[in-house]
Design a protein around this motif. Structure first.
Motif, PDB file in Angstrom:
ATOM      1  N   LYS A 463       0.853  -1.266  -0.145  1.00 36.54           N
ATOM      2  CA  LYS A 463      -0.114  -0.009   0.057  1.00 36.54           C
ATOM      3  C   LYS A 463       0.970   1.294  -0.113  1.00 36.54           C
ATOM      4  N   TYR A 466       0.634   8.898   0.209  1.00 41.73           N
ATOM      5  CA  TYR A 466       1.167  10.269  -0.085  1.00 41.73           C
ATOM      6  C   TYR A 466       1.772  10.807   1.142  1.00 41.73           C
ATOM      7  N   ILE A 471      -4.154   7.451   1.130  1.00 45.47           N
ATOM      8  CA  ILE A 471      -3.831   6.419   0.170  1.00 45.47           C
ATOM      9  C   ILE A 471      -3.516   7.168  -1.262  1.00 45.47           C
ATOM     10  N   GLN A 472      -2.201   6.689  -1.848  1.00 42.71           N
ATOM     11  CA  GLN A 472      -2.123   6.972  -3.397  1.00 42.71           C
ATOM     12  C   GLN A 472      -2.341   5.713  -3.977  1.00 42.71           C
ATOM     13  N   HIS A 473      -2.156   4.458  -3.583  1.00 43.04           N
ATOM     14  CA  HIS A 473      -2.149   3.331  -4.110  1.00 43.04           C
ATOM     15  C   HIS A 473      -2.529   2.082  -3.316  1.00 43.04           C
ATOM     16  N   HIS A 486      -6.720   4.597  -9.512  1.00 38.09           N
ATOM     17  CA  HIS A 486      -6.274   4.183  -8.421  1.00 38.09           C
ATOM     18  C   HIS A 486      -7.684   4.022  -7.525  1.00 38.09           C
ATOM     19  N   GLN A 489      -8.418   5.903  -3.492  1.00 36.51           N
ATOM     20  CA  GLN A 489      -7.271   6.974  -3.410  1.00 36.51           C
ATOM     21  C   GLN A 489      -7.756   8.165  -2.634  1.00 36.51           C
ATOM     22  N   ASP A 513       0.210  -0.453  -9.309  1.00 35.87           N
ATOM     23  CA  ASP A 513       0.970   0.758  -9.822  1.00 35.87           C
ATOM     24  C   ASP A 513       2.375   0.318 -10.189  1.00 35.87           C
ATOM     25  N   SER A 612     -13.375   5.483  -9.590  1.00 36.99           N
ATOM     26  CA  SER A 612     -12.354   4.901  -8.992  1.00 36.99           C
ATOM     27  C   SER A 612     -12.703   4.687  -7.241  1.00 36.99           C
TER      28      SER A 612
END
Length: 622
Positions: A463, A466, A471-473, A486, A489, A513, A612
């Motif tokens: 996981k 940022y 969460i970014q991914h 994503h 996100q 990713d 997403s």
């Protein structure tokens, strides 16, 4: 053309401890570099407000070239404020603007389980023509007998009658109902049982309560059906439950396990709420929590091959049976319709708490441990902060890992060629691709390698967060229009799991990713490495994930292996290539991969992934 404001509020997200994260795109902010953090001041009525300020990105090219994206976290109770940046300017952030952005966000991120449109959804999607018709049922070549087993123990009379009536109301008629009464001293229940008058109902009176597992085994032992169905004594069925199952079996007579979507009903059945729209079989999500749950139905053929219920798994007996069938190679079929209604009351666990039945988590750990033992996989099972969601821990791996570094500014061809070249001569069993924007601890890399003790794992990814902790991914998704997103996100790292637990539970995804992933060298070589004709690195990575999945292997995200990624931030006015349907790379991707890969592995027709995020499919409603 650049945006007019020098400081533009682009996103608002909720964070832990009653705080809120505001993200800004700052024109010419890149020239300040990391010094922009010291240049930011947040105030209200000229009073300074303490804030956590993080530089997320310095944009190098495109519409927002030379801009910076910063994140500001302040208490959520502050409804308006002023942001000033030395050398850039200032901007007043009104409560109206904040509310507008939050409303846009909520329209994308609203969980299907709490969507206020569910009642309208029911009206539109549960018309008689939405289900298998009686005419079609009469023409089915195979009319399987369903044995519905219901263990009874001090069942409230009203709940009992509603359960019975829901079985009697089935549009498909070839069934038998086996009622195992383990409370002979309950005169009210015994009287209700004596009043039943249907030859298809079999009543078994036990002298004592043997426990849910043994009580159920008694019912299974006398069942005559081709399929055994498990119905809780205080729940109800949709009238079309057996009809939908019978139709599915006629389409594929080899089905061994069926389950469906479900929702909650209030104690008096006056309200239906909290719809649970499930994915098809997802091996690792199932090992995280029993999302299959109801209306569990097992073929007699597979049931004869697996061990019966055991008393030590009381409370998780259906979970145990489900995993046994999956481990035995049973064919699993998901019916994406609400066919089961789970009653919420003080003695139930469907409110997200196990206080009513604390033994369930203990039993579930036994079930999972036994599941891995059947696969000869040493493991330990631990609980998580989310009730009835579990973590599987495999022994530390000593496998050698080749670390391949990539750069964030690589185009697709550069990304693929760099990995292919570096991996060509590696002698190590595993390869970890790590972008120069990713900060990941050695222990997290090593933790990812533990998953490869399983032959069915093809790719493992952490996981990624940022720098501001959001969460970014946590897995990529395939949207309905065949673009890529994503998933989840912007959620905080620990936010209760996300829909179906996908934001925090170990889960299999369509793809991951490109910034950080691990895979076997032999699998990499077998699929010919990464394709070198994509312009975009993310789409090249998705193609590689599909290549690995074509080997019948899984793409997994481990939420306990975390990394920080200085990844780009995208919003309504800045859309990445993989979210643009006319992108040439996407067209190339889908020219190579068929329908099996074009539908997300977590897809459900009742849920949309258009933004997403999982949200109720409101087509025809709004």
């Amino acid at each position: 053309m650049k945006h007019s404001s020098k400081i533009e509020l682009i996103q608002v997200f909720e964070k832990e401890n009653d705080s809120r994260c505001y993200r800004f795109c700052v024109s010419n902010g890149a020239k300040l570099g990391t010094e922009i953090i010291e240049a930011v001041r947040i105030s209200r009525y000229e009073m300074h407000i303490d804030a956590q300020i993080v530089l997320l990105e310095q944009i190098e090219e495109g519409q927002y070239a030379d801009a910076a994206v910063i994140s500001v976290t302040i208490p959520a109770k502050i409804k308006s404020f002023k942001i000033s940046i030395s050398g850039i300017g200032s901007e007043k952030i009104s409560s109206k603007l904040i509310d507008e952005i939050i409303a846009q966000r909520d329209s994308m991120m609203v969980n299907p389980g709490i969507d206020g449109l569910y009642q309208k959804w029911i009206q539109i999607n549960e018309q008689p023509d939405s289900f298998v018709s009686i005419e079609r049922l009469s023409k089915l070549a195979h009319q399987p007998l369903f044995s519905i087993v219901v263990p009874l123990f001090n069942t409230p009379e009203e709940y009992f009658k509603q359960m019975i009536n829901s079985v009697l109301a089935q549009t498909y008629q070839n069934w038998e109902l086996i009622l195992v009464n383990a409370s002979p001293e309950n005169t009210s229940l015994c009287s209700a049982l004596n009043n039943l008058n249907d030859k298809r109902i079999e009543i078994i009176a036990l002298n004592e309560n043997l426990g849910i597992s043994e009580n159920t085994n008694v019912g299974i032992a006398i069942a005559q059906g081709d399929y055994i169905c498990f119905l809780d004594h205080d729940d109800t069925l949709s009238p079309y439950a057996l009809a939908e199952y019978a139709a599915a079996i006629n389409e594929n007579p080899n089905i061994d396990l069926l389950y469906c979507d479900e929702d909650n009903i209030s104690g008096d059945t006056s309200m239906r709420f909290a719809p649970w729209f499930k994915p098809d079989l997802n091996t690792d999500l199932l090992a995280s929590h029993n999302y299959i749950c109801h209306f569990l139905t097992i073929s007699r053929k597979i049931l004869n091959k697996v061990e019966p219920y055991k008393k030590d798994v009381d409370g998780a007996q259906d979970y145990d049976l489900t995993l046994k069938v999956v481990d035995a190679g049973g064919i699993v079929k998901h019916i994406p319709k609400i066919l089961y209604h789970w009653r919420q009351h003080e003695g139930s666990t469907n409110g997200g708490s196990v206080k009513a039945k604390p033994y369930i988590e203990k039993a579930s750990k036994i079930v999972l441990q036994t599941h891995y033992t059947r696969h000869n996989l040493p493991s330990s099972i631990s609980t998580t902060d989310i009730p009835c969601v579990f973590r599987t821990n495999f022994p530390a791996s000593n496998t050698n890992i080749s670390i391949i570094k990539t750069r964030a500014n690589f185009r697709g061809q550069q990304y693929a060629q760099s990995i292919n070249q570096q991996a060509q001569n590696t002698k190590n069993e595993l390869i970890a691709v790590i972008c120069d924007t990713v900060q990941i601890k050695a222990e997290s890399v090593r933790s990812l390698s533990c998953w490869f003790c399983r032959n069915d794992i093809g790719i493992a990814s952490p996981k990624m967060l940022y720098a501001d902790g959001l969460i970014q991914h946590a897995g990529l998704c395939i949207r309905e229009n065949k673009t890529i997103g994503h998933l989840n996100q912007g959620f905080i790292n620990n936010m209760g799991g996300g829909y179906n637990g996908t934001a925090e539970a170990i889960c299999d995804f369509s793809a991951v990713d490109p910034a950080c992933m691990m895979f076997r060298t032999e699998d990499f070589l077998e699929v010919g490495g990464f394709a070198t004709d994509y312009e975009n690195a993310l789409i090249a990575a998705v193609d590689f994930c599909f290549r690995i999945r074509s080997l019948n292997k899984l793409v997994l995200v481990d939420p306990d292996s975390k990394a920080i990624n200085r990844a780009p931030v995208f919003w309504a006015n800045r859309i990445p290539p993989w979210e643009q349907p006319d992108n040439s790379d996407l067209q190339l991707l889908w020219s190579r991969w068929g329908k099996e890969f074009q539908q997300d592995v977590l897809a459900n027709p009742n849920v949309s992934l258009a933004e997403s995020y999982f949200h109720l499919n409101t087509q025809g409603i709004i």
